[in-house]
Structures are given as structure tokens and as C-alpha cells.
Design a protein around this motif. Structure first.
Motif, PDB file in Angstrom:
ATOM      1  N   GLU A  34      33.570 123.401 -29.203  1.00  4.68           N
ATOM      2  CA  GLU A  34      32.119 123.495 -29.165  1.00  4.68           C
ATOM      3  C   GLU A  34      31.810 123.891 -27.727  1.00  4.68           C
ATOM      4  O   GLU A  34      32.115 123.137 -26.802  1.00  4.68           O
ATOM      5  N   TYR A  35      31.266 125.063 -27.535  1.00  4.57           N
ATOM      6  CA  TYR A  35      31.107 125.565 -26.171  1.00  4.57           C
ATOM      7  C   TYR A  35      29.747 126.259 -26.054  1.00  4.57           C
ATOM      8  O   TYR A  35      29.461 127.187 -26.802  1.00  4.57           O
ATOM      9  N   ASN A  36      28.926 125.780 -25.123  1.00  6.14           N
ATOM     10  CA  ASN A  36      27.580 126.366 -25.002  1.00  6.14           C
ATOM     11  C   ASN A  36      27.414 127.209 -23.740  1.00  6.14           C
ATOM     12  O   ASN A  36      26.301 127.598 -23.390  1.00  6.14           O
ATOM     13  N   LEU A  37      28.472 127.474 -23.043  1.00  3.26           N
ATOM     14  CA  LEU A  37      28.504 128.295 -21.823  1.00  3.26           C
ATOM     15  C   LEU A  37      28.028 127.535 -20.587  1.00  3.26           C
ATOM     16  O   LEU A  37      28.205 127.997 -19.473  1.00  3.26           O
ATOM     17  N   LEU A  38      27.385 126.399 -20.801  1.00  5.45           N
ATOM     18  CA  LEU A  38      26.844 125.661 -19.663  1.00  5.45           C
ATOM     19  C   LEU A  38      27.633 124.395 -19.368  1.00  5.45           C
ATOM     20  O   LEU A  38      27.591 123.870 -18.261  1.00  5.45           O
ATOM     21  N   GLN A  39      28.317 123.903 -20.377  1.00  6.15           N
ATOM     22  CA  GLN A  39      29.095 122.679 -20.208  1.00  6.15           C
ATOM     23  C   GLN A  39      30.538 122.949 -20.632  1.00  6.15           C
ATOM     24  O   GLN A  39      30.788 123.912 -21.368  1.00  6.15           O
ATOM     25  N   PRO A  40      31.469 122.112 -20.206  1.00  2.15           N
ATOM     26  CA  PRO A  40      32.869 122.361 -20.574  1.00  2.15           C
ATOM     27  C   PRO A  40      33.050 122.365 -22.093  1.00  2.15           C
ATOM     28  O   PRO A  40      32.398 121.583 -22.800  1.00  2.15           O
TER      29      PRO A  40
ATOM     30  N   LYS B 105      34.423 121.609 -25.782  1.00  2.00           N
ATOM     31  CA  LYS B 105      34.955 120.368 -26.384  1.00  2.00           C
ATOM     32  C   LYS B 105      35.741 120.747 -27.631  1.00  2.00           C
ATOM     33  O   LYS B 105      35.193 121.422 -28.521  1.00  2.00           O
TER      34      LYS B 105
ATOM     35  N   PHE C 226      24.877 134.046 -27.212  1.00  2.00           N
ATOM     36  CA  PHE C 226      24.037 134.167 -26.013  1.00  2.00           C
ATOM     37  C   PHE C 226      22.590 133.733 -26.199  1.00  2.00           C
ATOM     38  O   PHE C 226      21.814 133.768 -25.253  1.00  2.00           O
TER      39      PHE C 226
ATOM     40  N   PHE D 240      23.303 129.206 -27.793  1.00  2.00           N
ATOM     41  CA  PHE D 240      24.228 128.326 -27.078  1.00  2.00           C
ATOM     42  C   PHE D 240      25.444 127.927 -27.931  1.00  2.00           C
ATOM     43  O   PHE D 240      25.895 126.798 -27.870  1.00  2.00           O
ATOM     44  N   ARG D 241      25.915 128.820 -28.774  1.00  2.00           N
ATOM     45  CA  ARG D 241      27.049 128.465 -29.638  1.00  2.00           C
ATOM     46  C   ARG D 241      28.199 129.458 -29.438  1.00  2.00           C
ATOM     47  O   ARG D 241      28.560 130.200 -30.342  1.00  2.00           O
TER      48      ARG D 241
ATOM     49  N   GLN E  89      28.929 121.996 -13.130  1.00  2.00           N
ATOM     50  CA  GLN E  89      28.906 121.014 -14.204  1.00  2.00           C
ATOM     51  C   GLN E  89      27.627 120.188 -14.150  1.00  2.00           C
ATOM     52  O   GLN E  89      26.950 120.135 -13.117  1.00  2.00           O
TER      53      GLN E  89
ATOM     54  N   ASP F 280      20.313 135.446 -21.966  1.00  3.86           N
ATOM     55  CA  ASP F 280      21.681 135.920 -22.168  1.00  3.86           C
ATOM     56  C   ASP F 280      22.367 136.115 -20.812  1.00  3.86           C
ATOM     57  O   ASP F 280      23.497 135.718 -20.586  1.00  3.86           O
TER      58      ASP F 280
ATOM     59  N   LEU G 153      22.997 132.778 -18.966  1.00  7.61           N
ATOM     60  CA  LEU G 153      24.135 132.041 -19.529  1.00  7.61           C
ATOM     61  C   LEU G 153      25.454 132.649 -19.071  1.00  7.61           C
ATOM     62  O   LEU G 153      26.384 131.935 -18.681  1.00  7.61           O
TER      63      LEU G 153
ATOM     64  N   PHE H  86      26.050 131.875 -15.431  1.00  9.72           N
ATOM     65  CA  PHE H  86      26.383 130.464 -15.243  1.00  9.72           C
ATOM     66  C   PHE H  86      27.838 130.212 -15.645  1.00  9.72           C
ATOM     67  O   PHE H  86      28.598 129.553 -14.925  1.00  9.72           O
ATOM     68  N   ALA H  87      28.215 130.757 -16.800  1.00 13.51           N
ATOM     69  CA  ALA H  87      29.595 130.565 -17.274  1.00 13.51           C
ATOM     70  C   ALA H  87      30.595 131.181 -16.304  1.00 13.51           C
ATOM     71  O   ALA H  87      31.710 130.699 -16.152  1.00 13.51           O
TER      72      ALA H  87
ATOM     73  N   ARG I 208      21.293 120.864 -21.433  1.00 16.19           N
ATOM     74  CA  ARG I 208      22.724 121.199 -21.349  1.00 16.19           C
ATOM     75  C   ARG I 208      23.230 121.111 -19.916  1.00 16.19           C
ATOM     76  O   ARG I 208      24.257 121.704 -19.575  1.00 16.19           O
TER      77      ARG I 208
ATOM     78  N   ALA J 249      22.178 122.213 -17.017  1.00 12.86           N
ATOM     79  CA  ALA J 249      22.250 123.390 -16.154  1.00 12.86           C
ATOM     80  C   ALA J 249      21.161 123.431 -15.078  1.00 12.86           C
ATOM     81  O   ALA J 249      21.100 124.379 -14.312  1.00 12.86           O
TER      82      ALA J 249
END
Lengths: 293, 451
Positions: free
Chosen positions: A40-46, A48, A253, A256-257, B36, B92, B95, B98-99, B118, B120
């Protein structure tokens, strides 16, 4: 160090920029996206790890299944029609026509026009009130539909537009046609073959490698179609033009998926590989390479 | 000897090339650490003379934003702003940046919750509290809803924000139809009656004049929220309300307007209007009633036929309470987690609250910020006809709501808009569609809350 080893190292040193680029910008992201597809990755958090959850969820996602259906429709109609149209145009351009060179150039121009400009152009052509297409239909007494506004006509509209972009395949077919030995036509004529039979029994078999190439590249491109729908319809009306990659992009994008989008990407990759392998496997039966027994 | 030199030279060349390329590629490929959640270190106590660069990405209003940034630098010569108009793909782009570990310092989006939820963003409550510049009382309370998430504030309304929902009427068509402008529709039955009087359908069933374009109310999911008197998302209890009677009714109301002339016919009509959303310049004279935001009066004044006149009023209250619903949307500037110059970024954010900044942005690009003092400083009579509705609506509306602090706002927007269209075309049952939407959003919300 042996001379062979030296040569190998020299070769390696010269191609190392490519190898490193390939590893860093292709293999690494590819493997990373495979990993993300299980997370599960939303680009903003690590990310999972969630195992196969994304793949399982896809089977229950009605919008995903809708996107698969839309894409298959586009592939099934646009690719064969595109190959056929390209072949016919190339065949005509291969005749002794006046202004042949100019015509060839004209058919190739759409390829060098940016897709965004082409999309805007076709939005005008498809305009139901004053668009070129409906005005031409009106001349013969037909009231044209709302091409992009109707869920019934939106996909056929994009298939029609795709035919505008066959210039690349036309060039390949032209090259293949010019490679057909004149002697084969002469022999067919001596045997009493008329024009249609000459095309069917001589021309088409001789250009089957070009047909295979066009089919293959067309299929891969059609599976990944994105820009035309993104610009012209935004996936609508009522998701009728929401193609696979469009839905993938939105998930990655916009919603968040990225993990979910990665799993979609890998399924698409698998589908393209399977179709390509099938095409190659069957090609032995219908593709003729010169010099074969 | 010469041969030996050549051999050495080649070897050296190959070694250097190989090593150089390896190092360069390794450096380029090394993933920069993505910031993070909670990584909100500030660079406090920086020497004033240190030159600071700030990246600032925003949606629209390029020249105005650049002018505002320049003004900020005039006041703070040690801070150089790098403004960038990112347009419709700003989310877009943000994100991806940020990534990749290289986010801008500040972005200007519609709302904070999707990024704040989230991890950010940098919370700004402490900054606000200690600021002598920012006065929260000067903001419209509805606009401040856009900066909330989980009881904290994550940015400030900035650059543009008035009202984003009003019922526009083509006064020429209304007068031709003999409708009384002193008795505007107050509920959806009356709106139907007006639509019927205004619409013109030819013998083939084609729409020549569309009575009411209902779809505009769906510009954002928050619009139906305020019209029906039911928030689609409750930011305090973290619950979605799409599976409620109010939203089922909203979809039925919407469908009833599709059914007047048929969804396909409306789609055909719209597709014929230069492919632009209503009211496009060409459609402006062919639609009796439609909805629009504070940008609509100016757009019509600049693009529609000169002889056309438009009036603006509140959309009827779908809750039947006789209220005047008004949706107060805004843009919101926020500091991204990962900015190396948080204090300087806050200084800019703070500056966006001043009339001086908003005046500069307005003078250059026409963007109107909805702070109370700035609105008061404008001479509304000299602006576009009808624009005053979108400023007075903030105080005259009796149900004035802002943007839901929903971390899945973009998903909710896309899905509800699509659902409304599907219901209008009769391909999806409203109740069933809303239930699926409710479950989908609840699942996504759980992911946000779990993280």
C-alpha cells in the motif's frame, strides 16, 4: 590478463554508460514497481507490504473491469483497422501516381504533430454542431451523432481518430511493397492471375513481416493508449473512454494509490507479453520471410 | 616507447571513464530520502543574511503569483522565491516530487487534508499563534475549513477565495420567457418550472436552449453537501455520509433534470458548445440557468456576447429549510514536509495574508482573496456585473460551508461526479452507487487513519 579478457573489459567500459542507465533507469524502477504492487503506497509515506491484496481488489473493482473492457474494445477495433488502412494507403501510394512524393509526406505529417494538437484538432472535427465530420455527413443527408458526448459513439470516435495516425505503418508497408520482386508479379500474370489475385497471392504474403511488425507495435501502443482520452474526453462520458492507463494514472497520481496502480501496471505488462508471445508463436504459420523454403 | 604510452593512455582513459560514469550513475540513481511524517525540523535561528531559495508551486494565476512573490522578496531580500505555475497537474507533480525526495517548499492547492492526512505537511498552529501578521478573524470562517485536518491547521487560505456556488440566470432569456426575477426559484420544483419555461427543444428532440444545467452543482462534492444541508464528510468523526437519504435525494434531483430532455440530448448539446464547460462563450446565450463560481461573472463579461446580461442568486435549498446555501471555496497555501527552510516558508505564508500581497496579486491577475479587509478594500461596483453576489454571499448566505477536510477529497470528487453522470444516464442505481462509493471511501480513509 589475456587479450580476450582485455577486449571484453574494453567493450564493457564503452557500453557501461548504457548498462548503468539501463540498470538505474529501467531495471531498478521496474523491480521497484513490482515491489510496490504488493504494497500500500501513497507516494508520501513508506510503502506497507500487503501481499496480493491489490491484485485481489482489482478483480472486485468495477471501474477497473470497465477500463479493461474499454481498452480491449479499443485494441480489437483500432489495431486491425489501423493495419488495414495503412496497407491500403501504402498500396495506393506505391502506384505510379502524380505527386506521389507529396502524398507520402502528407500521410506522414500527423505522426510528427504532437498528440495534444492532434487531439484538439479532432475535438473540432467531431464537434456535433459545426464539426467537419457532421457537416460532411449532412451533405449526404445524414445527421451525425454527438461523437464525443455520447457513450455510444465516444469509443468509435477515438478509433476513427487513431486511423489518422497510421503514417508510420504506411512507411513500413511502402518499404515492404517496394521490396516485392517484380518477377513474382510477372510470373503470376503469366499464370493468368488478375489484379486481385496478384495482391492476395503475391503482395500480401510478401509483406507479412511488415504486417506482423505493425500488428505488434500497434497492439502494444493500443494497450497503453492514454493521451487522446486524457485530453479529449477525460474518460467520459460515463467512463466510456476510461482506458486502462488512464485509470492507472488516476489511481497513482490523483487518488494516492501507487501500490494499486503498480499492480495494474504489472497486469498490463503481463497481458502485453502474453499477446506478443501468442502473435510470435502463430507468426510461423502466416509470416513469410524471403528465402524460406 | 610510444606504443607503451598509447597503451597506458588508453587504459587510463578507460579507467577514468568507467569510474566516472559509475560514480555519476550511482549518484544519480541513489534514491533521495523521501521526507517522512513528523520530519518537521525547522531551521530556526538562521543568520538573516543567509540567502534562502524557496520553491513555490501553485495552480493558476501565473503573473499575479510571480508579482506577489517579487513583492515578498522586496520585503525580504535574503529570500528568493521560485514560483511555478503547475496548472491542473499540480497534485500529480507534487506527489512525484515528494516521492523523489525533492518537494517544493510551498504548494498552493484547494485544501490541506489530502497531504496533511498522509504526513506530507508541516502543521502551522504554533506559527499562527506566535504571528503578529496573521489574523484568523480576518479570514472567512468557511475558508478556514480548507486548512483543517485532525484538529490542526496545515496552511492558510491564499490567493483566491470567494464563493464557488451561485445560480446564474441569463436575464435575456428569463425576460423573454416572462419569468419574474423578483420571485427567483427557492426550491427544486420551482427550478424545474423555470427550466421548463426557458428550455427550447426542436422537432427532432434536440436541445436548442437548455433550461437548467444541473451538472454545475456537481463541480465539487461539497456543493451538493451545502445544497442538501448534509456534509458528505465529517472531519471530526471521520465519517462519510454518502449513504444518506440526503445524497440519494441529491442524485434523484440531479437525474430529474437530466430526464427533462434526456441525458444523451444534453450531452449532445454540451459537446456542441466548443467542447467547453458551460457557460462557454458560445453556450452563454443558450443556457437559461446554470451554476458557477466567483470566476463566472468575469468570464461571462469578457467572453459572452455583449448584449447578454446575467444575474446571480443562491441555489435553492435542497433540505427544504428555506436557507440560502453558499459554498465558500478557496485556494490554500501550505508548507511541505521536507522543506529545508520552514521558517522562511512560513514568512511567505504569513505574507499572503496581508492586503498588500493580495492587492498585488489582484492588480496583476485579478485573483480576489476573500479576507474580510481585502474585500472591503475593493470597489465592487467597478468590477464585473454580478461579482458582488459572490462576496455578499459570504455574509448573506444562511448556510455557508467550506471545503470538507477530507483526505480523499480528490477521489470523492472524481467518483461522485462520475456517479452523478451514471445516474443521469440511467446506468446506475443511486442507492447502490452511493453505497459502493461510501464503502470505497471508508476503506481509503481507514488506510489514512492507520498510517
Amino acid at each position: 590478463m589475456t587479450p580476450g579478457a582485455k577486449r571484453f573489459l574494453t567493450m564493457l567500459a564503452f557500453i557501461s554508460p548504457w548498462i548503468l542507465g539501463f540498470l538505474g533507469f529501467f531495471v531498478y524502477p521496474l523491480l521497484l514497481s513490482l515491489y510496490y504492487s504488493f504494497t500500500e503506497y501513497n507516494l508520501l509515506q513508506p510503502p506497507k507490504f500487503v501481499g496480493l491484496t491489490n491484485y485481489v481488489n482489482l478483480t472486485e473493482d468495477s471501474h477497473y473491469l470497465n477500463a479493461v473492457g474499454n481498452t480491449l474494445y479499443f485494441v480489437v477495433f483500432s489495431v486491425p483497422l489501423g493495419v488495414l488502412t495503412a496497407f491500403i494507403i501504402a498500396f495506393l501510394l506505391n502506384q505510379q501516381l502524380r505527386l506521389r512524393v507529396l502524398l507520402r509526406m502528407i500521410f506522414y505529417i500527423p505522426i510528427v504533430v504532437p498528440i495534444s494538437a492532434t487531439a484538439i484538432l479532432w475535438m473540432w472535427i467531431f464537434n456535433s454542431n459545426w464539426g467537419l465530420l457532421n457537416n460532411l455527413l449532412a451533405l449526404i443527408g445524414i445527421q451525425g451523432p454527438s461523437w464525443l458526448g455520447s457513450p455510444t459513439w465516444s469509443k468509435p470516435s477515438l478509433v476513427i481518430m487513431q486511423l489518422w495516425l497510421v503514417g508510420g505503418s504506411v512507411l513500413i508497408f511502402l518499404a515492404a511493397l517496394q521490396d516485392v520482386p517484380r518477377a513474382l508479379y510477372d510470373a503470376a500474370m503469366v499464370d493468368g492471375a488478375n489484379a486481385v489475385r496478384r495482391v492476395w497471392h503475391v503482395t500480401i504474403p510478401m509483406v507479412t513481416p511488415a504486417i506482423l511488425f505493425s500488428l505488434l507495435t500497434g497492439l502494444i501502443a493500443a494497450f497503453q493508449t492514454f493521451a487522446n482520452a486524457w485530453i479529449m474526453t477525460g474518460g467520459g462520458p460515463i467512463r466510456s473512454t476510461e482506458f486502462y492507463v488512464l485509470y492507472l494514472y488516476e489511481n497513482g497520481f490523483r487518488f494516492f494509490r501507487m501500490g494499486y496502480a503498480s499492480s495494474m501496471a504489472w497486469i498490463l505488462f503481463g497481458a502485453v507479453v502474453v499477446v506478443t508471445v501468442i502473435l510470435f508463436r502463430t507468426s510461423a504459420r502466416w509470416v513469410y520471410y524471403g528465402g524460406e523454403g | 616507447m610510444r606504443t607503451q604510452e598509447q597503451r597506458l593512455s588508453r587504459r587510463t582513459f578507460l579507467k577514468v571513464t568507467g569510474m566516472g560514469v559509475t560514480i555519476a550513475a550511482a549518484a544519480a540513481c541513489a534514491p533521495a530520502a523521501a521526507p517522512q511524517a513528523g520530519d518537521d525540523e525547522t531551521v530556526s535561528g538562521q543568520p538573516a543574511a543567509e540567502q534562502i531559495d524557496l520553491d513555490y508551486w501553485y495552480i493558476w494565476g501565473g503573473e499575479g503569483q510571480v508579482a506577489g512573490c517579487d513583492l515578498f522578496t522586496e520585503h525580504n531580500p535574503h529570500i528568493t522565491m521560485h514560483p511555478l505555475t503547475a496548472g491542473g497537474v499540480i497534485l500529480d507533480k507534487t506527489l512525484a516530487a515528494f516521492a523523489a525526495g525533492d518537494p517544493p517548499d510551498l504548494v498552493d492547492l484547494i485544501l490541506c487534508a489530502p497531504l496533511a492526512g498522509r504526513g506530507a505537511l508541516i502543521a502551522v498552529d504554533d506559527y499562527i499563534e506566535s504571528s503578529s501578521v496573521v489574523d484568523l478573524e480576518n479570514y472567512q470562517s468557511a475558508h478556514l475549513e480548507a486548512v483543517n485536518w485532525a484538529g490542526e491547521r496545515w496552511g492558510l487560505p491564499a490567493n483566491e477565495g470567494l464563493g464557488w456556488l451561485g445560480l446564474a440566470r441569463n436575464r435575456n432569456l428569463v425576460q423573454e420567457a416572462g419569468l419574474d426575477e423578483d420571485a427567483l426559484p427557492t426550491d427544486f420544483d420551482e427550478l424545474h418550472a423555470w427550466a421548463g419555461a426557458l428550455e427550447e427543444i426542436d422537432d427532432d428532440g434536440n436541445v436548442q436552449v437548455l433550461g437548467m444545467d444541473i451538472r454545475g452543482i456537481l463541480t465539487y462534492p461539497d456543493c451538493w453537501s451545502v445544497v442538501m444541508g448534509k456534509r458528505y464528510f465529517d472531519g471530526e468523526t471521520f465519517e462519510y455520509n454518502f449513504d444518506s437519504d440526503e445524497f440519494a435525494e441529491a442524485l434523484q434531483i440531479s437525474k430529474s433534470f437530466y430526464d427533462r430532455v434526456g441525458a444523451e440530448k444534453i450531452a449532445e448539446f454540451k459537446a456542441a458548445q466548443e467542447g467547453q464547460p458551460i457557460p462557454s462563450p458560445s453556450a452563454a446565450g443558450k443556457v437559461g440557468l446554470f451554476t458557477g463560481g466567483s470566476w463566472t461573472p468575469g468570464s461571462l463579461a469578457l467572453n459572452a456576447r455583449e448584449d447578454l446580461e446575467f444575474g446571480f442568486s443562491f441555489v435553492p435549498d435542497g433540505a427544504g429549510e428555506g436557507k440560502s446555501p453558499f459554498f465558500a471555496g478557496t485556494h490554500t497555501a501550505m508548507i511541505l514536509n521536507g522543506s529545508e527552510n520552514v521558517d522562511a516558508a512560513w514568512q511567505f505564508l504569513e505574507f499572503t495574508s496581508t492586503d498588500e500581497y493580495n492587492r498585488r496579486v489582484y492588480d496583476v491577475s485579478g485573483f480576489i482573496m476573500g479576507t474580510k479587509s481585502f474585500i472591503e478594500s475593493l470597489d465592487m461596483s467597478s468590477l464585473y456585473p454580478g461579482l458582488d453576489f459572490y462576496t455578499s454571499g459570504l455574509s448573506e448566505g444562511t448556510r455557508v460551508w467550506g471545503i470538507a477536510s477530507d483526505p480523499n477529497w480528490y477521489l470523492a470528487w472524481d467518483e461522485f461526479l462520475a456517479l452523478e453522470e451514471e445516474v443521469g444516464f440511467g446506468t446506475t442505481d443511486p442507492g447502490e452507487g452511493l453505497q459502493i462509493l461510501q464503502e470505497k471511501l471508508t476503506t481509503e480513509l481507514a488506510k489514512v487513519l492507520d498510517a
